[in-house]
Scaffold this motif. Sequence first.
Motif, PDB file in Angstrom:
ATOM      1  N   ALA A 193       0.840  -1.199   0.000  1.00  0.00           N
ATOM      2  CA  ALA A 193       0.000   0.000   0.000  1.00  0.00           C
ATOM      3  C   ALA A 193       0.876   1.250   0.000  1.00  0.00           C
ATOM      4  N   LYS A 194       0.529   2.198  -0.880  1.00  0.00           N
ATOM      5  CA  LYS A 194       1.227   3.478  -0.977  1.00  0.00           C
ATOM      6  C   LYS A 194       0.303   4.608  -0.514  1.00  0.00           C
ATOM      7  N   SER A 195       0.512   5.805  -1.013  1.00  0.00           N
ATOM      8  CA  SER A 195      -0.274   6.965  -0.589  1.00  0.00           C
ATOM      9  C   SER A 195      -1.746   6.840  -0.973  1.00  0.00           C
ATOM     10  N   GLU A 196      -2.599   7.491  -0.201  1.00  0.00           N
ATOM     11  CA  GLU A 196      -4.015   7.579  -0.550  1.00  0.00           C
ATOM     12  C   GLU A 196      -4.231   8.658  -1.601  1.00  0.00           C
ATOM     13  N   THR A 197      -5.319   8.517  -2.352  1.00  0.00           N
ATOM     14  CA  THR A 197      -5.682   9.561  -3.299  1.00  0.00           C
ATOM     15  C   THR A 197      -6.069  10.835  -2.535  1.00  0.00           C
ATOM     16  N   PRO A 198      -5.855  12.014  -3.132  1.00  0.00           N
ATOM     17  CA  PRO A 198      -6.145  13.266  -2.418  1.00  0.00           C
ATOM     18  C   PRO A 198      -7.626  13.508  -2.177  1.00  0.00           C
ATOM     19  N   LEU A 199      -8.479  12.802  -2.921  1.00  0.00           N
ATOM     20  CA  LEU A 199      -9.918  12.825  -2.711  1.00  0.00           C
ATOM     21  C   LEU A 199     -10.477  11.548  -3.329  1.00  0.00           C
ATOM     22  N   GLU A 200     -11.753  11.322  -3.149  1.00  0.00           N
ATOM     23  CA  GLU A 200     -12.367  10.137  -3.752  1.00  0.00           C
ATOM     24  C   GLU A 200     -12.312  10.264  -5.277  1.00  0.00           C
ATOM     25  N   LEU A 201     -11.718   9.264  -5.938  1.00  0.00           N
ATOM     26  CA  LEU A 201     -11.558   9.276  -7.395  1.00  0.00           C
ATOM     27  C   LEU A 201     -12.008   7.928  -7.940  1.00  0.00           C
ATOM     28  N   HIS A 202     -12.925   7.958  -8.881  1.00  0.00           N
ATOM     29  CA  HIS A 202     -13.414   6.698  -9.441  1.00  0.00           C
ATOM     30  C   HIS A 202     -13.911   6.919 -10.867  1.00  0.00           C
ATOM     31  N   HIS A 203     -14.228   5.792 -11.545  1.00  0.00           N
ATOM     32  CA  HIS A 203     -14.756   5.826 -12.909  1.00  0.00           C
ATOM     33  C   HIS A 203     -13.808   6.510 -13.886  1.00  0.00           C
ATOM     34  N   PHE A 204     -12.552   6.072 -13.891  1.00  0.00           N
ATOM     35  CA  PHE A 204     -11.584   6.626 -14.826  1.00  0.00           C
ATOM     36  C   PHE A 204     -10.737   5.496 -15.395  1.00  0.00           C
TER      37      PHE A 204
END
Length: 331
Positions: free
Chosen positions: A76-87
């Motif tokens: 596991a690395k860094s989390e996304t800066p916000l919720e990101l999906h459908h890409f």
Amino acid sequence: MRFLICALVLGSTFSMVQAQTPAPESRGWQTLATEGQPTARHEAALVGFQDNLYLLGGRRINPVDVYDPDTNVWTAKSETPLELHHFQGVVVADAIYLMGAMTGRYPKETPLEKVVVYYPKEDRFDFVHSIPASRRRGGAGAVYHNGWIYLIGGITNGHVDGCRSWFDRYDPKTGVWEILPDAPHQRDHFQATVIGNRLYAAGGRVTSKRDNAVFSQTISKIDVYDFEAGQWLPPEQCPDLPTERAGNSVIAIDGKLVIGCGESADQKQAHDEIEVYDPAIDRWSAWPSLLQGRHGTGLVRIGDSLFTASGSGNRGGGPELTTTERLVLSQ
């Protein structure tokens, strides 16, 4: 912005011959007993970068999970800066571009205002160029070709409505955004790839919760764009997907179009079919099915193996999976 004019492309017609025999080099999918597991998620992107798998985004805020086939370890690395999906994730040099992303909760998700980039070596996210307000959408297909990222289709209003046939290209170096001729079909929840000098937009649907048609309006026709001619092929010259589904994964392998995973109104379980189109002979064949059907993830080739991981095991939001599957493509 530059608008291009689309002309009709003339050529031979696809005949849709379907062969249901597995690829001879394939020995069946295997569920890997990995050290660690990818975060359970769907509507994410699985991307190959420097011989590792990168699982990015998905519903909620998740870490970037990285799988090294040499060590069989997920990290596991860094989390996304916000919720990101459908890409769909697109690799450009030392970065992964998260193209056509949305944020927010079902059913009225919001397209992003800026392009998000992840730098694997630095384990860092950045917001780079602005997306024109009139072209923002999620659930689109994305490919990289000759210095440009091409974005196809997508939906502007989450799952409510706003499916588009838009076709744009974006220069990741300068941020220039150009509007190109619309694709022949509206579609969202799909992926695209490039074979030779042609783009293939395969699978997907017209999502419209407003019309109670979230899963039902799947698309059989594959749209094909010829980069050299600068035109979309007429639909009669393009193949039809044998098994209609959205949320599917697409990859080009050895000049063939490989389509797997997905969801549809026809069945509760996510699709496990792997269907392969060979443009050179205009023929479909079936490769071994996944052990676990899934949607909202990707297919990645590393070396002689094809991988998939995570995703949703049924139509809709769950169960979210933590498994990793591999298909060996050659002895």
